[in-house]
Structures are given as structure tokens and as C-alpha cells.
Design a protein around this motif. Structure first.
Motif, PDB file in Angstrom:
ATOM      1  N   THR A  31      -2.890  -2.238   2.051  1.00 52.90           N
ATOM      2  CA  THR A  31      -2.629  -3.183   3.141  1.00 52.90           C
ATOM      3  C   THR A  31      -1.160  -3.202   3.556  1.00 52.90           C
ATOM      4  O   THR A  31      -0.829  -3.758   4.610  1.00 52.90           O
ATOM      5  CB  THR A  31      -3.041  -4.615   2.729  1.00 52.90           C
ATOM      6  OG1 THR A  31      -2.386  -4.957   1.506  1.00 52.90           O
ATOM      7  CG2 THR A  31      -4.545  -4.713   2.560  1.00 52.90           C
ATOM      8  N   ARG A  32      -0.289  -2.603   2.752  1.00 54.63           N
ATOM      9  CA  ARG A  32       1.131  -2.559   3.083  1.00 54.63           C
ATOM     10  C   ARG A  32       1.502  -1.343   3.941  1.00 54.63           C
ATOM     11  O   ARG A  32       2.655  -1.202   4.348  1.00 54.63           O
ATOM     12  CB  ARG A  32       1.971  -2.539   1.790  1.00 54.63           C
ATOM     13  CG  ARG A  32       1.744  -3.745   0.887  1.00 54.63           C
ATOM     14  CD  ARG A  32       2.494  -3.594  -0.418  1.00 54.63           C
ATOM     15  NE  ARG A  32       2.234  -4.709  -1.323  1.00 54.63           N
ATOM     16  CZ  ARG A  32       2.931  -5.834  -1.349  1.00 54.63           C
ATOM     17  NH1 ARG A  32       3.974  -5.980  -0.525  1.00 54.63           N
ATOM     18  NH2 ARG A  32       2.625  -6.797  -2.190  1.00 54.63           N
ATOM     19  N   LEU A  33       0.531  -0.477   4.200  1.00 59.86           N
ATOM     20  CA  LEU A  33       0.796   0.765   4.921  1.00 59.86           C
ATOM     21  C   LEU A  33       0.473   0.632   6.403  1.00 59.86           C
ATOM     22  O   LEU A  33      -0.370  -0.171   6.807  1.00 59.86           O
ATOM     23  CB  LEU A  33      -0.041   1.904   4.317  1.00 59.86           C
ATOM     24  CG  LEU A  33       0.140   2.173   2.821  1.00 59.86           C
ATOM     25  CD1 LEU A  33      -0.777   3.317   2.391  1.00 59.86           C
ATOM     26  CD2 LEU A  33       1.583   2.476   2.482  1.00 59.86           C
ATOM     27  N   ASP A  34       1.157   1.451   7.225  1.00 63.54           N
ATOM     28  CA  ASP A  34       0.792   1.531   8.631  1.00 63.54           C
ATOM     29  C   ASP A  34      -0.277   2.607   8.805  1.00 63.54           C
ATOM     30  O   ASP A  34      -0.693   3.264   7.834  1.00 63.54           O
ATOM     31  CB  ASP A  34       2.017   1.820   9.501  1.00 63.54           C
ATOM     32  CG  ASP A  34       2.717   3.128   9.116  1.00 63.54           C
ATOM     33  OD1 ASP A  34       2.129   3.916   8.336  1.00 63.54           O
ATOM     34  OD2 ASP A  34       3.837   3.356   9.593  1.00 63.54           O
ATOM     35  N   GLY A  35      -0.722   2.806  10.040  1.00 69.26           N
ATOM     36  CA  GLY A  35      -1.814   3.736  10.288  1.00 69.26           C
ATOM     37  C   GLY A  35      -1.550   5.168   9.845  1.00 69.26           C
ATOM     38  O   GLY A  35      -2.361   5.761   9.112  1.00 69.26           O
ATOM     39  N   PRO A  36      -0.441   5.789  10.275  1.00 65.24           N
ATOM     40  CA  PRO A  36      -0.175   7.173   9.851  1.00 65.24           C
ATOM     41  C   PRO A  36      -0.059   7.323   8.338  1.00 65.24           C
ATOM     42  O   PRO A  36      -0.536   8.304   7.765  1.00 65.24           O
ATOM     43  CB  PRO A  36       1.156   7.491  10.548  1.00 65.24           C
ATOM     44  CG  PRO A  36       1.182   6.600  11.741  1.00 65.24           C
ATOM     45  CD  PRO A  36       0.525   5.337  11.288  1.00 65.24           C
TER      46      PRO A  36
END
Length: 332
Positions: A31-36
Motif C-alpha cells: 500500500t506504500r507503493l505507487d502504480g509503476p
């Protein structure tokens, strides 16, 4: 990264990723990551690929990346995208249009288009809107294509100080980013028509209004067209900028605005087929816009040369006709 990490010298054993509960990985790590980044993590292992395919994860990423997609209708629509739901939608909307994409005619033009638009200034949201546009009426198909998100008297206040001078204007507007996602709700397809960052900025010398242009260049059988998004900002009594216009138009290389019917052909082509990577959207958007403007300039010069040659021919023909008439009258 693999399912099994390197052995720990202190513990004398190995720690496997499967030892962690999937809910912990999903809620405290992914949940801490962005899409790429999430897409990259999904390629690391079978376990991570399975956990990363959660539609809730990708829905949250879509909503945080484009707040306009959080509306009830779009949330439901995005979840029904084929081959991945919200993950598939993110792939469509985040990618850049392929440079060599050509128009296809595999299906009828969509009867409705949905625009999901978000404008940020220094990553702070200043404008968001979802607008539906019908495409079946005779008025739409025969009139110049244009989607306006604001009424003539509407204004959107922003925290941006109104810049003084062209240089300050360019620096200020370069901090503005815009996303215009066009969605076909029937075919479950989407495309981002914005260059994300401005490709051109103009400041009116008298009123001080600032026109910020974002663009995508679409290719077709009859050449290239510019899908231009214009954001017009004006000053207020308090010294802050107000957004007064957000519009989308399509024009050809002669500067003629396409009708709704002709525009649908290009937009349908943009919605279909594969996209390129979205990693270099800003650089690619500027490069394509500059190349398009250069082609437009060369086209205008060729047209002027042809018109000049035609004018010279007409003058020469007129002189020859006059001389011939004079000779005929003299001989009589």
C-alpha cells in the motif's frame, strides 16, 4: 527478490516470504507503493504477483493518482475493465500513446465518452471533475468538437499567486500538471490525452490571462492532428490565479477544428491498440509537440510557396493575355 531470502548468518537458517501473512504484505508494504513500483514488484515472484493483483490495491492507487476516478460510477466501471479491473485501467491511463499508432476500425465509435480530469499544482489538487459527453446527436457530430468543463461564468480559486512577467509565468505554470483520461464506458477502454506538463504557455499582454496548453499528437490516415487541452487562468483582486476555462479540442495541421464526427475517428484510434510506457510521458509529450509544430511550419511554408507560384502564374497569364489582345487590336 525471490520467494526465499538469503540465509541469515545469525540464525543459521533461511526466511521465506511465505512466512509472512499475505495481509501483512498487502496492507503494510504494497500500500506504500505507487502504480509503476507495484507493477515492478509483481514481476519479482509468483507470491508477490498473486498479492499484487488485488483489485483493492489498484483501486486505491487509481483514486490517489487520479482523484476524479473515485466517483461512484467510475469506481464501478473501472472494476469491470477486462484483464485486470483497476490494474488494467491504470495500465491504459498511465501509458503514453504509442508513437506509431494508426487508426483502426474494429468497432463502431463509442456512443458516450467520459472525461476524468485532474489538475495539480506542486502535487496539490486544485481541480477535479468527471464529465459525460454523448456522441450520437447530429449537433455533436456536425459541430466543432469541444469539451468544456466550466461554464462561462464559473471560476475555480487556486492558491497560486498570479505571476508578473513572461518568465515568472512560465516558471509558475511549469509546476501545474494535468491529466485528462478519456473513457469509453461501453468498450471498457481508456486513454490519457494529456502531456502531463505544459507544452506551451501564453500570457495575454493586456488582460494578463494565462493560457496553459497540454497536448497529444494523434496520427491518422490523413495526417496528424493535435488534441489540445487549454487551461485559462486569470488574476483575482486578492492576487491569486483563478481557473476560468478547461477545454479539449482537436485541430488539424492547418489549424482547422475538427467536427465531432471526424474527431471520433481519431479518438477511437487512440482508445484502441497498445500503448507505450508512461515512464517518460513529459519528455515524450514535449518531443512530439515540437515535431508536430515543425511539421506544421513546413506545411505552411510549402503552402505559401505553392500560392506564390500560382499568383506568379496568374500574373504572367494576365500579362500574356493583355499583350495578345493589344497585338490583335493593333493588327486590325
Amino acid at each position: 527478490m525471490r520467494d526465499t531470502t538469503a540465509a541469515s548468518a545469525d540464525q543459521g537458517g533461511a526466511t521465506t516470504l511465505s512466512a509472512l501473512h499475505p495481509d501483512i504484505i498487502e496492507s503494510h508494504v504494497l500500500t506504500r507503493l505507487d502504480g509503476p513500483s507495484l507493477g515492478s514488484v509483481a514481476c519479482c515472484s509468483a507470491t508477490l504477483r498473486h498479492i499484487s493483483s488485488s483489485d483493492n490495491l489498484w483501486s486505491d492507487i487509481c483514486h490517489s493518482t487520479w482523484p476524479s476516478t473515485a466517483s461512484e460510477r467510475l469506481s464501478h466501471l473501472i472494476s469491470t475493465f477486462p484483464d485486470g479491473g483497476a490494474r488494467a485501467f491504470f495500465s491504459h491511463a498511465f501509458s503514453v500513446l504509442a508513437a506509431d499508432r494508426r487508426l483502426t476500425h474494429s468497432s463502431n465509435p463509442p456512443p458516450e465518452l467520459i472525461s476524468a480530469v485532474d489538475i495539480r499544482y506542486k502535487d496539490k489538487l486544485i481541480f477535479t471533475k468527471v464529465q459525460e459527453t454523448e456522441t450520437l446527436s447530429g449537433w455533436f457530430r456536425c459541430s466543432p468538437f469541444r469539451i468544456d468543463l466550466l461554464e462561462p461564468k464559473d471560476v475555480v480559486p487556486t492558491p497560486i499567486k498570479h505571476p508578473e512577467g513572461d518568465e515568472a509565468c512560465a516558471e509558475t505554470t511549469n509546476e501545474m500538471s494535468l491529466s485528462w483520461i478519456l473513457i469509453d464506458p461501453i468498450g471498457r477502454r481508456a486513454v490519457n490525452l494529456s502531456s502531463q506538463k505544459p507544452v506551451a504557455v501564453q500570457r495575454h499582454w493586456l488582460t494578463g490571462e494565462v493560457q496553459v496548453r497540454y497536448a497529444s499528437i494523434l496520427a491518422g490516415g490523413q495526417g496528424h492532428v493535435q488534441c489540445g487541452i487549454v487551461v485559462t487562468c486569470g488574476g483575482s483582486e486578492s492576487g491569486e490565479m483563478h481557473v476560468r476555462e478547461v477545454s479539449l479540442e482537436i485541430e488539424d495541421m492547418d489549424g482547422t477544428h475538427l467536427t465531432g464526427k471526424d474527431s471520433l475517428v481519431f479518438l477511437q484510434g487512440a482508445l484502441e491498440g497498445k500503448n507505450g510506457t508512461g515512464k517518460y510521458r513529459v519528455q515524450e509529450g514535449h518531443r512530439r509537440y515540437k515535431a508536430y509544430m515543425e511539421m506544421k511550419r513546413e506545411r505552411k511554408e510549402r503552402k505559401l510557396r505553392r500560392e506564390g507560384a500560382l499568383d506568379m502564374f496568374c500574373v504572367a497569364f494576365g500579362v500574356a493575355a493583355l499583350v495578345g489582345l493589344c497585338c490583335f487590336l493593333w493588327c486590325r
